[in-house]
Write an enzyme that holds these catalytic residues in place. Structure first.
Site, PDB file in Angstrom:
ATOM      1  N   SER A  65      -1.600   2.496   3.744  1.00 49.32           N
ATOM      2  CA  SER A  65      -1.735   1.118   3.259  1.00 49.32           C
ATOM      3  C   SER A  65      -3.153   0.578   3.339  1.00 49.32           C
ATOM      4  CB  SER A  65      -0.806   0.189   4.043  1.00 49.32           C
ATOM      5  OG  SER A  65      -1.082   0.251   5.430  1.00 49.32           O
ATOM      6  N   ASP A 353      -3.668  -9.303   8.354  1.00 49.47           N
ATOM      7  CA  ASP A 353      -2.309  -9.441   8.857  1.00 49.47           C
ATOM      8  C   ASP A 353      -2.141  -8.588  10.106  1.00 49.47           C
ATOM      9  OD1 ASP A 353      -2.000  -6.820   7.979  1.00 49.47           O
ATOM     10  OD2 ASP A 353      -0.629  -7.296   6.352  1.00 49.47           O
ATOM     11  N   HIS A 356      -3.588  -4.846   8.983  1.00 48.21           N
ATOM     12  CA  HIS A 356      -4.672  -4.528   8.047  1.00 48.21           C
ATOM     13  C   HIS A 356      -5.890  -5.442   8.177  1.00 48.21           C
ATOM     14  CE1 HIS A 356      -0.743  -3.432   6.201  1.00 48.21           C
ATOM     15  NE2 HIS A 356      -1.373  -2.268   6.103  1.00 48.21           N
TER      16      HIS A 356
END
Length: 381
Positions: A65, A353, A356
Protein backbone atom coordinates in the site's frame (compact mmCIF):
# COMPACT_ATOMS: atom_id res chain seq x y z
CA UNK A 1 4.95 -24.73 -75.11
CA UNK A 2 5.87 -21.05 -75.20
CA UNK A 3 2.53 -20.22 -73.61
CA UNK A 4 3.29 -22.65 -70.74
CA UNK A 5 6.74 -21.15 -70.22
CA UNK A 6 5.28 -17.65 -70.23
CA UNK A 7 2.65 -18.65 -67.70
CA UNK A 8 5.32 -20.27 -65.50
CA UNK A 9 7.51 -17.18 -65.75
CA UNK A 10 4.65 -14.84 -64.93
CA UNK A 11 3.63 -17.10 -62.04
CA UNK A 12 7.14 -17.21 -60.67
CA UNK A 13 7.47 -13.45 -60.93
CA UNK A 14 4.13 -13.01 -59.13
CA UNK A 15 5.26 -15.41 -56.44
CA UNK A 16 8.54 -13.56 -56.04
CA UNK A 17 6.66 -10.25 -55.79
CA UNK A 18 4.41 -11.64 -53.06
CA UNK A 19 7.45 -13.03 -51.20
CA UNK A 20 9.20 -9.68 -51.48
CA UNK A 21 6.11 -7.85 -50.22
CA UNK A 22 5.89 -10.19 -47.24
CA UNK A 23 9.58 -9.67 -46.52
CA UNK A 24 9.10 -5.90 -46.75
CA UNK A 25 6.25 -6.11 -44.26
CA UNK A 26 8.37 -8.17 -41.88
CA UNK A 27 11.24 -5.70 -42.19
CA UNK A 28 8.86 -2.79 -41.57
CA UNK A 29 7.49 -4.47 -38.46
CA UNK A 30 10.97 -5.25 -37.16
CA UNK A 31 12.25 -1.77 -37.99
CA UNK A 32 9.16 -0.22 -36.46
CA UNK A 33 9.70 -2.06 -33.20
CA UNK A 34 13.37 -1.06 -33.18
CA UNK A 35 12.43 2.56 -33.88
CA UNK A 36 9.99 2.56 -30.96
CA UNK A 37 12.61 1.15 -28.62
CA UNK A 38 15.23 3.55 -29.95
CA UNK A 39 12.93 6.53 -29.44
CA UNK A 40 12.11 5.41 -25.91
CA UNK A 41 15.79 5.03 -25.03
CA UNK A 42 16.91 8.21 -26.81
CA UNK A 43 14.23 10.12 -24.89
CA UNK A 44 15.91 9.04 -21.65
CA UNK A 45 18.92 11.25 -22.12
CA UNK A 46 19.79 14.04 -19.75
CA UNK A 47 20.71 16.96 -21.98
CA UNK A 48 20.88 20.70 -21.74
CA UNK A 49 18.95 20.94 -25.00
CA UNK A 50 15.84 19.18 -23.72
CA UNK A 51 16.22 20.63 -20.23
CA UNK A 52 14.91 17.41 -18.72
CA UNK A 53 16.45 14.70 -16.60
CA UNK A 54 15.14 11.37 -17.88
CA UNK A 55 17.60 8.53 -17.29
CA UNK A 56 15.08 5.68 -17.65
CA UNK A 57 12.57 4.89 -20.41
CA UNK A 58 10.14 3.17 -18.02
CA UNK A 59 9.48 2.42 -14.34
CA UNK A 60 7.97 -0.87 -13.10
CA UNK A 61 6.73 -0.84 -9.49
CA UNK A 62 6.07 -3.77 -7.16
CA UNK A 63 4.97 -3.63 -3.55
CA UNK A 64 2.25 -2.90 -1.02
CA UNK A 65 0.00 0.00 0.00
CA UNK A 66 2.94 2.38 0.32
CA UNK A 67 3.13 2.41 -3.49
CA UNK A 68 -0.25 1.03 -4.65
CA UNK A 69 -1.67 3.31 -7.36
CA UNK A 70 -5.10 1.70 -7.55
CA UNK A 71 -4.87 -2.04 -8.15
CA UNK A 72 -6.97 -2.75 -5.06
CA UNK A 73 -9.81 -0.79 -6.65
CA UNK A 74 -10.39 -3.83 -8.85
CA UNK A 75 -10.37 -6.64 -6.28
CA UNK A 76 -12.62 -7.63 -3.37
CA UNK A 77 -10.81 -6.32 -0.32
CA UNK A 78 -11.15 -4.26 2.82
CA UNK A 79 -7.95 -2.42 1.85
CA UNK A 80 -9.25 0.29 -0.48
CA UNK A 81 -8.41 3.96 -0.82
CA UNK A 82 -10.58 5.12 -3.72
CA UNK A 83 -12.73 7.49 -1.67
CA UNK A 84 -12.07 10.77 0.10
CA UNK A 85 -10.34 11.73 2.34
CA UNK A 86 -7.70 9.60 0.52
CA UNK A 87 -6.35 11.59 -2.41
CA UNK A 88 -7.63 14.90 -1.08
CA UNK A 89 -4.41 16.58 -2.28
CA UNK A 90 -3.83 14.43 -5.37
CA UNK A 91 -4.58 15.97 -8.79
CA UNK A 92 -8.00 14.64 -9.77
CA UNK A 93 -8.82 13.33 -6.30
CA UNK A 94 -8.85 9.73 -4.99
CA UNK A 95 -7.20 7.08 -7.18
CA UNK A 96 -6.56 4.23 -4.75
CA UNK A 97 -3.36 5.69 -3.30
CA UNK A 98 -3.12 5.26 0.47
CA UNK A 99 -2.14 8.82 1.30
CA UNK A 100 -3.46 12.34 0.90
CA UNK A 101 -1.44 13.01 -2.24
CA UNK A 102 1.56 11.47 -3.94
CA UNK A 103 3.34 8.26 -2.95
CA UNK A 104 7.12 7.91 -2.82
CA UNK A 105 7.17 6.31 -6.28
CA UNK A 106 5.03 9.13 -7.69
CA UNK A 107 7.63 11.62 -6.52
CA UNK A 108 10.42 9.46 -7.97
CA UNK A 109 8.57 9.60 -11.30
CA UNK A 110 8.54 13.40 -11.07
CA UNK A 111 12.28 13.37 -10.42
CA UNK A 112 13.10 11.20 -13.46
CA UNK A 113 10.52 12.86 -15.75
CA UNK A 114 8.25 9.84 -16.21
CA UNK A 115 4.45 9.66 -16.05
CA UNK A 116 2.97 7.77 -13.11
CA UNK A 117 2.83 4.09 -14.16
CA UNK A 118 -0.81 2.99 -14.33
CA UNK A 119 -2.13 0.18 -12.11
CA UNK A 120 -1.92 -3.19 -13.83
CA UNK A 121 -5.57 -4.06 -13.25
CA UNK A 122 -6.93 -0.85 -14.78
CA UNK A 123 -8.76 -1.72 -18.05
CA UNK A 124 -6.79 0.98 -19.88
CA UNK A 125 -3.39 -0.45 -18.94
CA UNK A 126 -2.80 -2.06 -22.31
CA UNK A 127 -1.10 -1.28 -25.63
CA UNK A 128 1.24 1.70 -25.77
CA UNK A 129 0.21 2.71 -22.24
CA UNK A 130 2.61 0.12 -20.81
CA UNK A 131 5.68 1.34 -22.71
CA UNK A 132 6.71 3.68 -19.88
CA UNK A 133 5.99 1.30 -17.03
CA UNK A 134 3.30 -0.40 -14.97
CA UNK A 135 2.44 -0.41 -11.27
CA UNK A 136 1.72 -3.90 -9.84
CA UNK A 137 1.59 -2.96 -6.15
CA UNK A 138 -1.31 -4.03 -3.96
CA UNK A 139 -2.31 -2.83 -0.50
CA UNK A 140 -1.90 -5.49 2.22
CA UNK A 141 0.54 -7.44 0.03
CA UNK A 142 3.49 -9.24 1.53
CA UNK A 143 6.49 -11.29 0.60
CA UNK A 144 4.62 -14.44 1.58
CA UNK A 145 1.13 -15.23 0.37
CA UNK A 146 -0.57 -15.50 3.76
CA UNK A 147 0.26 -11.91 4.70
CA UNK A 148 -2.68 -9.52 4.77
CA UNK A 149 -5.28 -12.21 5.38
CA UNK A 150 -7.14 -9.87 7.73
CA UNK A 151 -7.92 -7.60 4.76
CA UNK A 152 -9.34 -10.49 2.67
CA UNK A 153 -8.21 -9.57 -0.86
CA UNK A 154 -4.60 -8.62 -1.71
CA UNK A 155 -2.04 -9.49 -4.37
CA UNK A 156 1.23 -10.95 -3.08
CA UNK A 157 4.60 -10.45 -4.75
CA UNK A 158 4.55 -13.86 -6.46
CA UNK A 159 1.32 -12.91 -8.22
CA UNK A 160 2.67 -9.47 -9.07
CA UNK A 161 5.55 -11.22 -10.85
CA UNK A 162 3.03 -13.28 -12.83
CA UNK A 163 1.39 -10.01 -13.85
CA UNK A 164 4.78 -8.72 -14.96
CA UNK A 165 5.26 -11.81 -17.12
CA UNK A 166 1.96 -10.94 -18.80
CA UNK A 167 3.23 -7.42 -19.42
CA UNK A 168 6.34 -8.87 -21.06
CA UNK A 169 4.11 -10.81 -23.46
CA UNK A 170 2.27 -7.60 -24.35
CA UNK A 171 5.57 -5.78 -24.86
CA UNK A 172 6.86 -8.60 -27.07
CA UNK A 173 3.88 -8.12 -29.36
CA UNK A 174 4.67 -4.42 -29.69
CA UNK A 175 8.47 -4.37 -29.65
CA UNK A 176 9.59 -7.92 -30.37
CA UNK A 177 11.55 -9.98 -27.86
CA UNK A 178 14.87 -8.21 -28.40
CA UNK A 179 13.20 -4.79 -28.23
CA UNK A 180 11.44 -5.72 -25.02
CA UNK A 181 14.62 -6.96 -23.38
CA UNK A 182 16.42 -3.78 -24.40
CA UNK A 183 13.65 -1.69 -22.84
CA UNK A 184 13.69 -3.69 -19.60
CA UNK A 185 17.48 -3.51 -19.44
CA UNK A 186 17.32 0.29 -19.44
CA UNK A 187 14.29 0.64 -17.15
CA UNK A 188 13.99 1.24 -13.42
CA UNK A 189 12.38 -1.32 -11.09
CA UNK A 190 11.55 -1.08 -7.40
CA UNK A 191 10.14 -3.37 -4.72
CA UNK A 192 8.61 -1.94 -1.55
CA UNK A 193 7.41 -4.80 0.61
CA UNK A 194 7.94 -6.53 3.95
CA UNK A 195 6.21 -4.32 6.52
CA UNK A 196 2.90 -6.14 6.15
CA UNK A 197 4.60 -9.47 6.74
CA UNK A 198 5.07 -8.27 10.31
CA UNK A 199 2.29 -5.73 11.01
CA UNK A 200 -0.45 -7.64 9.17
CA UNK A 201 0.77 -11.17 9.73
CA UNK A 202 3.37 -12.12 12.33
CA UNK A 203 2.35 -9.52 14.93
CA UNK A 204 -1.39 -10.12 14.71
CA UNK A 205 -2.95 -11.73 17.76
CA UNK A 206 -3.29 -15.46 17.16
CA UNK A 207 -1.33 -15.33 13.91
CA UNK A 208 -0.44 -18.85 12.69
CA UNK A 209 3.04 -17.72 11.66
CA UNK A 210 3.93 -16.43 15.14
CA UNK A 211 2.70 -19.67 16.66
CA UNK A 212 4.73 -21.74 14.21
CA UNK A 213 8.01 -19.77 13.97
CA UNK A 214 10.20 -17.73 16.27
CA UNK A 215 11.40 -14.33 15.01
CA UNK A 216 14.73 -15.64 13.67
CA UNK A 217 13.02 -18.40 11.71
CA UNK A 218 10.47 -15.98 10.30
CA UNK A 219 13.16 -13.51 9.20
CA UNK A 220 14.89 -16.28 7.30
CA UNK A 221 11.68 -17.46 5.65
CA UNK A 222 11.04 -13.93 4.41
CA UNK A 223 14.59 -13.38 3.19
CA UNK A 224 14.75 -16.73 1.39
CA UNK A 225 11.44 -16.09 -0.31
CA UNK A 226 12.38 -12.53 -1.26
CA UNK A 227 15.68 -13.74 -2.71
CA UNK A 228 13.74 -16.15 -4.94
CA UNK A 229 11.43 -13.34 -6.06
CA UNK A 230 14.27 -10.95 -6.84
CA UNK A 231 16.08 -13.68 -8.75
CA UNK A 232 12.98 -14.39 -10.81
CA UNK A 233 12.56 -10.70 -11.60
CA UNK A 234 16.17 -10.50 -12.79
CA UNK A 235 15.74 -13.60 -14.98
CA UNK A 236 12.73 -12.01 -16.66
CA UNK A 237 14.90 -9.12 -17.83
CA UNK A 238 14.97 -6.54 -15.03
CA UNK A 239 18.41 -5.14 -14.39
CA UNK A 240 18.25 -1.91 -12.34
CA UNK A 241 16.32 -2.94 -9.24
CA UNK A 242 15.90 -0.86 -6.08
CA UNK A 243 14.90 -2.94 -3.05
CA UNK A 244 13.74 -0.80 -0.16
CA UNK A 245 14.08 -1.76 3.47
CA UNK A 246 11.28 -1.84 6.03
CA UNK A 247 10.62 1.45 7.79
CA UNK A 248 10.29 1.96 11.57
CA UNK A 249 7.05 -0.01 11.89
CA UNK A 250 7.28 0.23 15.67
CA UNK A 251 6.58 3.95 15.32
CA UNK A 252 3.50 3.92 13.08
CA UNK A 253 0.27 5.11 14.78
CA UNK A 254 -1.38 1.68 14.41
CA UNK A 255 1.36 0.12 16.54
CA UNK A 256 1.46 3.05 18.97
CA UNK A 257 -2.27 2.68 19.60
CA UNK A 258 -1.72 -0.91 20.77
CA UNK A 259 1.73 -0.82 22.33
CA UNK A 260 2.58 2.75 23.44
CA UNK A 261 1.52 4.76 26.50
CA UNK A 262 3.03 8.15 25.77
CA UNK A 263 3.92 7.98 22.08
CA UNK A 264 7.19 6.12 22.41
CA UNK A 265 8.00 3.67 19.62
CA UNK A 266 7.89 -0.07 20.23
CA UNK A 267 11.49 -1.23 20.35
CA UNK A 268 10.40 -4.84 20.00
CA UNK A 269 8.63 -4.16 16.70
CA UNK A 270 11.37 -1.85 15.43
CA UNK A 271 13.98 -4.49 16.18
CA UNK A 272 12.09 -6.94 13.99
CA UNK A 273 12.43 -4.46 11.14
CA UNK A 274 16.10 -3.81 11.91
CA UNK A 275 16.94 -7.50 11.88
CA UNK A 276 15.13 -8.05 8.59
CA UNK A 277 16.83 -5.01 7.07
CA UNK A 278 20.27 -6.26 8.11
CA UNK A 279 19.61 -9.53 6.31
CA UNK A 280 18.23 -7.74 3.26
CA UNK A 281 21.22 -5.42 3.05
CA UNK A 282 23.62 -8.38 3.05
CA UNK A 283 21.47 -10.16 0.45
CA UNK A 284 21.88 -7.40 -2.15
CA UNK A 285 25.62 -7.90 -2.89
CA UNK A 286 25.07 -11.67 -2.89
CA UNK A 287 22.48 -11.35 -5.65
CA UNK A 288 24.72 -8.99 -7.63
CA UNK A 289 27.49 -11.56 -7.43
CA UNK A 290 25.32 -14.57 -8.27
CA UNK A 291 23.36 -12.98 -11.16
CA UNK A 292 25.68 -11.53 -13.84
CA UNK A 293 24.65 -8.14 -15.17
CA UNK A 294 22.50 -7.38 -12.15
CA UNK A 295 22.27 -3.98 -10.51
CA UNK A 296 20.40 -4.51 -7.25
CA UNK A 297 20.38 -1.48 -4.95
CA UNK A 298 19.51 -1.33 -1.27
CA UNK A 299 17.19 1.57 -0.47
CA UNK A 300 17.52 2.60 3.18
CA UNK A 301 14.14 3.57 4.65
CA UNK A 302 14.30 2.99 8.38
CA UNK A 303 16.64 5.77 9.51
CA UNK A 304 15.00 8.54 7.49
CA UNK A 305 11.47 7.94 8.70
CA UNK A 306 12.72 7.26 12.23
CA UNK A 307 14.32 10.71 12.21
CA UNK A 308 11.21 12.38 10.76
CA UNK A 309 9.12 10.76 13.46
CA UNK A 310 11.39 11.42 16.46
CA UNK A 311 12.52 14.92 15.54
CA UNK A 312 9.72 16.27 13.34
CA UNK A 313 10.51 19.98 13.79
CA UNK A 314 14.03 19.49 12.42
CA UNK A 315 12.58 18.19 9.15
CA UNK A 316 9.75 20.69 8.76
CA UNK A 317 6.95 18.76 10.49
CA UNK A 318 5.02 19.43 13.69
CA UNK A 319 3.63 15.99 14.51
CA UNK A 320 5.49 12.70 14.35
CA UNK A 321 3.50 10.40 16.58
CA UNK A 322 -0.14 10.87 15.53
CA UNK A 323 -1.87 10.52 12.19
CA UNK A 324 -3.53 13.34 10.30
CA UNK A 325 -6.64 11.22 9.69
CA UNK A 326 -7.99 8.46 11.90
CA UNK A 327 -9.59 7.81 15.26
CA UNK A 328 -8.64 6.65 18.73
CA UNK A 329 -5.28 6.86 20.41
CA UNK A 330 -2.75 8.65 18.16
CA UNK A 331 -5.45 8.39 15.45
CA UNK A 332 -4.12 4.88 15.05
CA UNK A 333 -7.12 2.62 15.59
CA UNK A 334 -8.63 2.79 12.08
CA UNK A 335 -7.78 3.75 8.52
CA UNK A 336 -8.88 7.13 7.18
CA UNK A 337 -12.55 6.29 6.59
CA UNK A 338 -14.92 8.42 4.45
CA UNK A 339 -16.80 9.52 7.58
CA UNK A 340 -13.62 10.97 9.13
CA UNK A 341 -12.38 14.51 8.69
CA UNK A 342 -8.63 14.84 8.07
CA UNK A 343 -6.47 17.52 9.64
CA UNK A 344 -6.34 20.84 7.75
CA UNK A 345 -2.53 21.24 8.04
CA UNK A 346 -1.59 17.99 6.33
CA UNK A 347 1.98 19.03 5.50
CA UNK A 348 2.66 19.25 9.25
CA UNK A 349 2.21 15.50 9.75
CA UNK A 350 4.65 12.68 9.09
CA UNK A 351 1.77 10.19 9.02
CA UNK A 352 -1.40 10.46 6.98
CA UNK A 353 -3.23 7.59 8.67
CA UNK A 354 -2.51 4.70 11.02
CA UNK A 355 -0.16 2.96 8.54
CA UNK A 356 0.93 5.37 5.81
CA UNK A 357 3.07 8.50 5.51
CA UNK A 358 1.58 11.79 4.38
CA UNK A 359 2.55 13.29 1.03
CA UNK A 360 4.98 15.75 2.65
CA UNK A 361 6.98 12.90 4.18
CA UNK A 362 6.82 10.93 0.93
CA UNK A 363 8.26 13.89 -0.96
CA UNK A 364 11.08 14.42 1.49
CA UNK A 365 11.97 10.73 1.57
CA UNK A 366 11.78 10.23 -2.22
CA UNK A 367 14.33 13.00 -2.77
CA UNK A 368 16.57 11.57 -0.06
CA UNK A 369 16.33 8.08 -1.57
CA UNK A 370 17.11 9.20 -5.08
CA UNK A 371 19.99 11.42 -3.98
CA UNK A 372 21.48 8.52 -2.00
CA UNK A 373 21.30 6.16 -4.99
CA UNK A 374 21.70 8.55 -7.92
CA UNK A 375 25.41 8.01 -8.56
CA UNK A 376 25.04 4.21 -8.43
CA UNK A 377 21.95 4.24 -10.63
CA UNK A 378 23.44 6.47 -13.31
CA UNK A 379 26.68 4.51 -13.28
CA UNK A 380 24.71 1.35 -14.07
CA UNK A 381 23.19 2.73 -17.27
Amino acid sequence: MQSGVAQYTRGRRASEQVSQQMADVQVQVAVGAKVVVALLIISCCCTAECGEFKPFPAYFIFGDSLVDAGNNNYITTVAKANNLPFGIDFPGGPTGRFTNGKTVTDVLCDIVSLPFPPPYLAPTTRGTTILQGVNYASAAAGIIRSTGYDFIGRVDIDTQLVWFSNTIKDLNQQLGESGTQELLKKSLFSLTVGANDYVNNYLLKGSPTSLQYNTTQFHQILLNKHAQQLTELRKMGARNIVVTSIGPIGCIPAVLARRSKNGECSEYVNNLAREFNAGLKSLIPQLNGQLPGSNFFYGETFDSFFNYRNNPQKYGFKYGDKACCGAGKFNGNVLCLPILKPCPDRDSYVFWDCFHPAEAANKKFAHFLFDSLKDQLLKSL
